[in-house]
Design an enzyme around this catalytic site. Structure first.
Site, PDB file in Angstrom:
ATOM      1  N   TYR A  60      -3.936  -4.707  -6.229  1.00  0.00           N
ATOM      2  CA  TYR A  60      -4.327  -4.260  -7.577  1.00  0.00           C
ATOM      3  C   TYR A  60      -3.523  -3.028  -7.981  1.00  0.00           C
ATOM      4  O   TYR A  60      -2.866  -3.017  -9.019  1.00  0.00           O
ATOM      5  CB  TYR A  60      -5.822  -3.957  -7.572  1.00  0.00           C
ATOM      6  CG  TYR A  60      -6.395  -3.543  -8.909  1.00  0.00           C
ATOM      7  CD1 TYR A  60      -6.603  -4.478  -9.916  1.00  0.00           C
ATOM      8  CD2 TYR A  60      -6.764  -2.222  -9.156  1.00  0.00           C
ATOM      9  CE1 TYR A  60      -7.149  -4.098 -11.140  1.00  0.00           C
ATOM     10  CE2 TYR A  60      -7.308  -1.837 -10.370  1.00  0.00           C
ATOM     11  CZ  TYR A  60      -7.507  -2.780 -11.364  1.00  0.00           C
ATOM     12  OH  TYR A  60      -8.048  -2.398 -12.571  1.00  0.00           O
ATOM     13  N   GLU A 103      -0.726  -1.556  -6.725  1.00  0.00           N
ATOM     14  CA  GLU A 103       0.727  -1.698  -6.844  1.00  0.00           C
ATOM     15  C   GLU A 103       1.096  -2.711  -7.923  1.00  0.00           C
ATOM     16  O   GLU A 103       2.129  -2.578  -8.575  1.00  0.00           O
ATOM     17  CB  GLU A 103       1.343  -2.095  -5.489  1.00  0.00           C
ATOM     18  CG  GLU A 103       1.151  -1.041  -4.393  1.00  0.00           C
ATOM     19  CD  GLU A 103       1.979   0.235  -4.589  1.00  0.00           C
ATOM     20  OE1 GLU A 103       2.452   0.516  -5.705  1.00  0.00           O
ATOM     21  OE2 GLU A 103       2.150   0.966  -3.586  1.00  0.00           O
ATOM     22  N   GLY A 104       0.245  -3.721  -8.104  1.00  0.00           N
ATOM     23  CA  GLY A 104       0.475  -4.670  -9.206  1.00  0.00           C
ATOM     24  C   GLY A 104       0.466  -3.946 -10.546  1.00  0.00           C
ATOM     25  O   GLY A 104       1.341  -4.138 -11.393  1.00  0.00           O
ATOM     26  N   LYS A 105      -0.516  -3.071 -10.710  1.00  0.00           N
ATOM     27  CA  LYS A 105      -0.632  -2.317 -11.967  1.00  0.00           C
ATOM     28  C   LYS A 105       0.498  -1.307 -12.107  1.00  0.00           C
ATOM     29  O   LYS A 105       0.964  -1.030 -13.209  1.00  0.00           O
ATOM     30  CB  LYS A 105      -1.984  -1.596 -12.022  1.00  0.00           C
ATOM     31  CG  LYS A 105      -3.175  -2.533 -12.222  1.00  0.00           C
ATOM     32  CD  LYS A 105      -3.284  -2.992 -13.665  1.00  0.00           C
ATOM     33  CE  LYS A 105      -4.574  -3.772 -13.899  1.00  0.00           C
ATOM     34  NZ  LYS A 105      -4.703  -4.245 -15.284  1.00  0.00           N
ATOM     35  N   ARG A 135      -6.482  -2.472  -1.230  1.00  0.00           N
ATOM     36  CA  ARG A 135      -6.521  -2.238  -2.674  1.00  0.00           C
ATOM     37  C   ARG A 135      -5.137  -2.364  -3.306  1.00  0.00           C
ATOM     38  O   ARG A 135      -4.995  -2.318  -4.532  1.00  0.00           O
ATOM     39  CB  ARG A 135      -7.060  -0.818  -2.979  1.00  0.00           C
ATOM     40  CG  ARG A 135      -8.535  -0.630  -2.652  1.00  0.00           C
ATOM     41  CD  ARG A 135      -8.967   0.820  -2.862  1.00  0.00           C
ATOM     42  NE  ARG A 135      -9.412   1.101  -4.219  1.00  0.00           N
ATOM     43  CZ  ARG A 135     -10.692   1.160  -4.599  1.00  0.00           C
ATOM     44  NH1 ARG A 135     -11.662   0.985  -3.734  1.00  0.00           N
ATOM     45  NH2 ARG A 135     -11.006   1.420  -5.843  1.00  0.00           N
ATOM     46  N   THR A 176     -16.682  10.808  -5.713  1.00  0.00           N
ATOM     47  CA  THR A 176     -16.999  10.960  -7.138  1.00  0.00           C
ATOM     48  C   THR A 176     -16.259   9.926  -7.985  1.00  0.00           C
ATOM     49  O   THR A 176     -15.197   9.431  -7.610  1.00  0.00           O
ATOM     50  CB  THR A 176     -16.619  12.356  -7.671  1.00  0.00           C
ATOM     51  OG1 THR A 176     -15.188  12.473  -7.701  1.00  0.00           O
ATOM     52  CG2 THR A 176     -17.222  13.460  -6.817  1.00  0.00           C
ATOM     53  N   GLN A 234     -12.245  11.038  -4.878  1.00  0.00           N
ATOM     54  CA  GLN A 234     -12.593  11.714  -6.133  1.00  0.00           C
ATOM     55  C   GLN A 234     -11.760  11.139  -7.263  1.00  0.00           C
ATOM     56  O   GLN A 234     -10.640  10.671  -7.054  1.00  0.00           O
ATOM     57  CB  GLN A 234     -12.325  13.223  -6.014  1.00  0.00           C
ATOM     58  CG  GLN A 234     -10.913  13.544  -5.562  1.00  0.00           C
ATOM     59  CD  GLN A 234     -10.656  15.035  -5.434  1.00  0.00           C
ATOM     60  OE1 GLN A 234     -11.550  15.858  -5.635  1.00  0.00           O
ATOM     61  NE2 GLN A 234      -9.421  15.403  -5.117  1.00  0.00           N
TER      62      GLN A 234
END
Ligand code: NAD
Ligand code: UDP
Ligand code: UDP
Length: 316
Positions: A146, A148-150, A143, A211, A278
């Site tokens: 995405y 770390e890019g963000k 993941r 969640t 969560q």
């Protein structure tokens, strides 16, 4: 309100198309920039007759020279299967895309919004997540392209703000759903609704006890516009935007089955690695600053989403 010219990157995607629509409705000129990786012309077909709407096929990892008053930067694949399809390109889209859009904003002195994400908190150890939490992110997992890019995009936004006095607005968006989600993008709401409508098995990953807090798209768009329009120039965020009503994935599956009145069965699949356990936004900053809070409960939003996918599937 003064008519503005607004650039929306990722404007043919799920969220982007709703923002294009909303800004056009408010009397602005809208330029949608998209490379159509996960977006689709169908999402913006109904806007194409509007003379104040323009589309540019363009990849934000390359420079863009235009003149606008405001920029909403949403270009980036958002669902795990799409952002993991070409992870290097995902990081480039977040990082090079942010640099180009910030360079553009700097040259033309435009205010700029960044679509950041609850993924910056990773698999959070603090619950619910306030903006002050720095997160628990794996830098080398599947993941990470995405997340770390963000995170790097946020860093760039705040450095352009400090170094060049750029007016920035960073919104951390939590799971949002509604009409125009891509049917095949693998996100949980579209998967469950489409599976239920087709009578296919409902694929619950793990035990389904993880969640998420689901926000209906109209509420989210309202939150983004308020952050952009109603906060003072020196208000940068980051600001959480999401619905704090928290559900387990199993609860979501059962609600969808109930609403669709479907005979689909639940089946359990492996939990993907690094899947957060969560997630729930603390939205007190948004409430205090803009008076915003979501008003559409999950059931009501799901009804509209089911209607959308039902008619979409029938039209195929
Ligand atoms: P989406 O996949 O529907 O939209 C993304 C859009 O960006 C698509 O139209 C795609 O074609 C375009 N795009 C991708 N790479 C591009 C590139 N290099 N150049 C130009 N266009 C490119 O996803 P969405 O749910 O609408 O998400 C929009 C934004 O909001 C994304 O930045 C996403 O990270 C962020 N976000 C969404 C959610 C959510 O729950 N929907 C949650 C957190 C953050
Ligand atoms: N850029 C762009 N449009 C513009 C101005 C800049 O796409 O109108 C891009 C350009 O590719 C540049 C990046 O934004 O590399 C960052 O611009 P900035 O001025 O901050 O830095 P520099 O040009 O010095 O690299
Ligand atoms: N999920 C699931 N079945 C699906 C798709 C997703 O159980 O068919 C789970 C997934 O493992 C995650 C949650 O639903 O725990 C939300 O997944 P999504 O991809 O929508 O968003 P994100 O994980 O990025 O929050």
């Amino acid at each position: 309100m003064k008519k503005k010219r607004v650039l929306i990157t990722g404007g043919s995607g799920f969220l982007g198309s709703h923002i294009c629509e909303r800004l056009l409705d408010e009397g602005n000129e809208v330029i949608c920039v998209d490379n159509f990786f996960t977006g689709s012309k169908e999402n913006i077909l109904h806007l194409m007759d509007n003379p104040f709407f323009e589309i540019i096929r363009h990849d934000v990892t390359f420079p863009l020279y235009i003149e606008v008053d405001e920029i909403y930067n949403l270009a980036c694949p958002a669902s795990p299967i799409h952002y993991q399809f070409d992870p290097v390109q995902t990081t480039k889209t977040s990082v090079h895309g942010a640099i180009n859009m910030l360079g553009l904003a700097k040259r033309i002195k435009a205010k700029i919004f960044q679509a950041s994400t609850s993924e910056v908190y990773g698999d959070p150890e603090i619950h619910p997540q306030p903006e002050s939490y720095w997160g628990n992110v794996n830098p080398i997992g599947i993941r990470s392209c995405y997340d770390e890019g963000k995170r790097c995009a946020e860093t760039l936004f705040f450095d352009y703000n400090r170094q060049h006095n750029l007016r920035i607005k960073v919104g951390r968006i939590f799971n949002t759903y509604g009409p125009r989600m891509a049917m095949d993008d693998g996100r949980v709401v579209s998967n469950f609704v489409v599976q239920a409508l087709r009578g296919e098995d409902i694929t619950v990953y793990g035990k389904g006890d993880q969640t998420r807090s689901f926000c209906y798209v109209d509420d989210l768009v309202d939150g983004i516009i308020r952050l952009m329009e109603d906060t003072p120039d020196d208000f940068t965020g980051p600001m959480n935007l999401g619905n704090p009503d928290e559900f387990t994935i199993l609860e979501l599956a059962k609600t969808v089955l109930d609403l669709v009145n479907s005979k689909s069965k639940l089946v359990f699949r492996d939990l993907p690695s690094d899947d957060p356990m969560q997630r729930k936004p603390d939205i007190s900053l948004a409430k205090k600053t803009t008076g915003w809070e979501p008003s559409i409960p999950l059931r009501d939003g799901l009804i509209k989403t089911v209607e959308y996918f039902d008619s979409y599937l029938k039209s195929q």
